[in-house]
Write a protein that holds these residues in place. Structure first.
Motif, mmCIF file in Angstrom:
data_model
loop_
_atom_site.group_PDB
_atom_site.id
_atom_site.type_symbol
_atom_site.label_atom_id
_atom_site.label_comp_id
_atom_site.label_asym_id
_atom_site.label_seq_id
_atom_site.Cartn_x
_atom_site.Cartn_y
_atom_site.Cartn_z
ATOM 1 N N UNK A 1 51.372 80.302 25.609
ATOM 2 C CA UNK A 1 51.990 80.468 26.919
ATOM 3 C C UNK A 1 52.711 79.219 27.376
ATOM 4 N N UNK A 2 52.783 79.038 28.698
ATOM 5 C CA UNK A 2 53.581 77.964 29.293
ATOM 6 C C UNK A 2 52.722 77.147 30.249
ATOM 7 N N UNK A 3 52.870 75.828 30.171
ATOM 8 C CA UNK A 3 52.226 74.936 31.131
ATOM 9 C C UNK A 3 53.290 74.032 31.748
ATOM 10 N N UNK A 4 53.018 73.587 32.972
ATOM 11 C CA UNK A 4 53.939 72.716 33.695
ATOM 12 C C UNK A 4 53.207 71.432 34.079
ATOM 13 N N UNK A 5 53.791 70.293 33.717
ATOM 14 C CA UNK A 5 53.211 68.990 34.034
ATOM 15 C C UNK A 5 54.040 68.344 35.140
ATOM 16 N N UNK A 6 53.452 68.081 36.308
ATOM 17 C CA UNK A 6 54.204 67.342 37.326
ATOM 18 C C UNK A 6 54.704 66.028 36.734
ATOM 19 N N UNK A 7 55.961 65.713 36.977
ATOM 20 C CA UNK A 7 56.560 64.540 36.339
ATOM 21 C C UNK A 7 55.779 63.273 36.642
ATOM 22 N N UNK A 8 55.262 63.157 37.869
ATOM 23 C CA UNK A 8 54.554 61.928 38.238
ATOM 24 C C UNK A 8 53.142 61.847 37.650
ATOM 25 N N UNK A 9 52.703 62.902 36.953
ATOM 26 C CA UNK A 9 51.387 62.887 36.292
ATOM 27 C C UNK A 9 51.520 62.892 34.772
ATOM 28 N N UNK A 10 52.736 62.762 34.279
ATOM 29 C CA UNK A 10 52.979 62.942 32.836
ATOM 30 C C UNK A 10 52.164 61.984 31.975
ATOM 31 N N UNK A 11 52.173 60.707 32.298
ATOM 32 C CA UNK A 11 51.492 59.712 31.461
ATOM 33 C C UNK A 11 49.997 59.979 31.374
ATOM 34 N N UNK A 12 49.356 60.244 32.528
ATOM 35 C CA UNK A 12 47.911 60.452 32.498
ATOM 36 C C UNK A 12 47.545 61.782 31.842
ATOM 37 N N UNK A 13 48.378 62.811 32.020
ATOM 38 C CA UNK A 13 48.120 64.084 31.346
ATOM 39 C C UNK A 13 48.215 63.914 29.838
ATOM 40 N N UNK B 1 69.041 79.532 45.137
ATOM 41 C CA UNK B 1 68.759 78.101 45.032
ATOM 42 C C UNK B 1 68.776 77.634 43.594
ATOM 43 N N UNK B 2 69.267 76.436 43.380
ATOM 44 C CA UNK B 2 69.274 75.803 42.059
ATOM 45 C C UNK B 2 68.704 74.396 42.208
ATOM 46 N N UNK B 3 67.811 74.047 41.302
ATOM 47 C CA UNK B 3 67.130 72.749 41.333
ATOM 48 C C UNK B 3 66.435 72.510 42.670
ATOM 49 N N UNK B 4 65.639 73.518 43.024
ATOM 50 C CA UNK B 4 64.755 73.446 44.185
ATOM 51 C C UNK B 4 63.339 73.784 43.702
ATOM 52 N N UNK B 5 62.306 73.391 44.429
ATOM 53 C CA UNK B 5 60.951 73.784 44.038
ATOM 54 C C UNK B 5 60.812 75.310 44.045
ATOM 55 N N UNK B 6 60.172 75.851 43.012
ATOM 56 C CA UNK B 6 59.979 77.293 42.904
ATOM 57 C C UNK B 6 58.553 77.577 42.443
ATOM 58 N N UNK B 7 58.145 78.829 42.631
ATOM 59 C CA UNK B 7 56.890 79.313 42.055
ATOM 60 C C UNK B 7 57.244 80.255 40.919
ATOM 61 N N UNK B 8 56.810 79.906 39.717
ATOM 62 C CA UNK B 8 57.077 80.735 38.538
ATOM 63 C C UNK B 8 55.765 80.954 37.796
ATOM 64 N N UNK B 9 55.422 82.218 37.569
ATOM 65 C CA UNK B 9 54.154 82.493 36.900
ATOM 66 C C UNK B 9 52.967 81.953 37.662
ATOM 67 N N UNK B 10 53.082 81.938 39.005
ATOM 68 C CA UNK B 10 52.017 81.451 39.897
ATOM 69 C C UNK B 10 51.781 79.943 39.786
ATOM 70 N N UNK B 11 52.798 79.209 39.360
ATOM 71 C CA UNK B 11 52.706 77.752 39.265
ATOM 72 C C UNK B 11 53.903 77.129 39.980
ATOM 73 N N UNK B 12 53.662 76.088 40.740
ATOM 74 C CA UNK B 12 54.746 75.348 41.372
ATOM 75 C C UNK B 12 55.504 74.566 40.306
ATOM 76 N N UNK B 13 56.820 74.726 40.304
ATOM 77 C CA UNK B 13 57.673 73.977 39.381
ATOM 78 C C UNK B 13 58.746 73.280 40.202
ATOM 79 N N UNK B 14 58.812 71.961 40.061
ATOM 80 C CA UNK B 14 59.853 71.187 40.728
ATOM 81 C C UNK B 14 60.868 70.731 39.685
ATOM 82 N N UNK B 15 62.115 70.516 40.109
ATOM 83 C CA UNK B 15 63.108 70.017 39.161
ATOM 84 C C UNK B 15 62.607 68.758 38.446
ATOM 85 N N UNK B 16 62.803 68.731 37.130
ATOM 86 C CA UNK B 16 62.420 67.620 36.258
ATOM 87 C C UNK B 16 60.937 67.585 35.922
#
Length: 218
Positions: free
Chosen positions: A172-184, A148-163
C-alpha cells in the motif's frame, strides 16, 4: 530536488512500507493510507515528494486543466496525489492513459488516487505506477472538478501536504511528513535491521517464540 533528498529517496525505495508505517506509529503519526487504495498492477517500490490535487463532485463539464498544469510543472521524481473532498470517486476514473503518459515523460514517479483509474492497458504498457481505489471506465469530466493544487488534502484517510514524502509498494501507501523524514528513516532502518537478524535466527531453526522474546519485534 536537492541531491541529499534524492539520496534519501533512493534509500527509501529499499525500505518496505510496513517498516515505515511502524516507524510512524512509534512517533504517534498515522501515515498509512486506507487499504482500499491499492497498486493497479505490479511495479517496483516508489518514493517521492507529493504534488497534491484536490477535487470535488460537480455536474459542470470542464476539462481538468489545473490538474494537467500540475503534471506539466511537476518536478521529476514527484508523486501526484489526487484527493476527493465531499463525495466518493470509487466509480469515477480520476486518471487515464494520457495523464499517465504525460507524467511518465515528465519524470513523475507515480500517482495515488482517492478514486478510480482507467486505460489500464496503456498505463501498464508505459510502466507508470498507479495506486487507486478501483479500475473503472467512467470519465471524471462532468463528475469532478479541481479546486486546489499543492494544498493540504486528505487522501486515503491520511493528511498529505505538498512535499510530504510518499512511499508505495505492494502493501500500500504511506505518507511521511517532510519535517519527520530523518527520524522516520532512522527508526525504519532499525526495524529492518532487527527483522534481518530475526530472519537469520529463524533460518537457523530457532523457535519463533524465542526469536520474538529476544528481539521484541514481530
Amino acid at each position: 530536488m536537492s541531491s541529499s533528498l534524492a539520496d534519501l529517496l533512493k534509500e527509501l525505495q529499499k525500505i518496505p512500507t510496513a517498516s515505515i508505517s511502524d516507524a510512524l506509529d512509534r512517533l504517534g503519526v498515522k501515515g498509512f493510507m486506507s487499504s482500499k487504495i491499492k497498486p493497479a498492477f505490479e511495479f517496483q517500490r516508489v518514493a517521492g515528494p507529493a504534488i497534491t490535487i484536490k477535487q470535488i463532485p460537480t455536474h459542470e463539464r470542464e476539462i481538468p486543466l489545473r490538474a494537467l498544469e500540475a503534471i506539466d510543472s511537476a518536478e521529476p521524481g514527484s508523486v501526484i496525489i489526487v484527493a476527493v473532498e465531499g463525495g466518493s470517486a470509487d466509480d469515477i476514473a480520476l486518471w487515464g492513459g494520457l495523464m499517465g503518459l504525460a507524467s511518465k515523460v515528465r519524470g513523475v514517479c507515480a500517482a495515488v488516487l482517492d478514486g478510480g483509474v482507467r486505460d489500464l492497458v496503456e498505463i501498464r504498457e508505459i510502466g507508470f505506477p498507479v495506486f487507486a481505489r478501483s479500475i473503472v471506465p467512467s470519465t471524471s469530466v462532468g463528475r469532478m472538478k479541481v479546486v486546489g493544487v499543492n494544498v493540504p488534502v486528505s487522501c486515503g484517510n491520511v493528511l498529505v501536504k505538498p512535499d510530504d514524502i510518499v512511499v508505495g509498494d505492494w502493501d500500500g501507501v504511506v505518507v511521511i511528513p517532510l519535517d519527520r523524514l530523518s527520524e522516520v528513516m532512522e527508526i525504519a532502518r532499525q526495524i529492518d535491521e532487527t527483522e534481518r537478524k530475526e530472519a537469520e535466527e529463524l533460518r537457523r531453526g530457532t523457535p519463533f517464540t524465542e526469536v520474538i522474546k529476544k528481539f521484541a519485534r514481530v
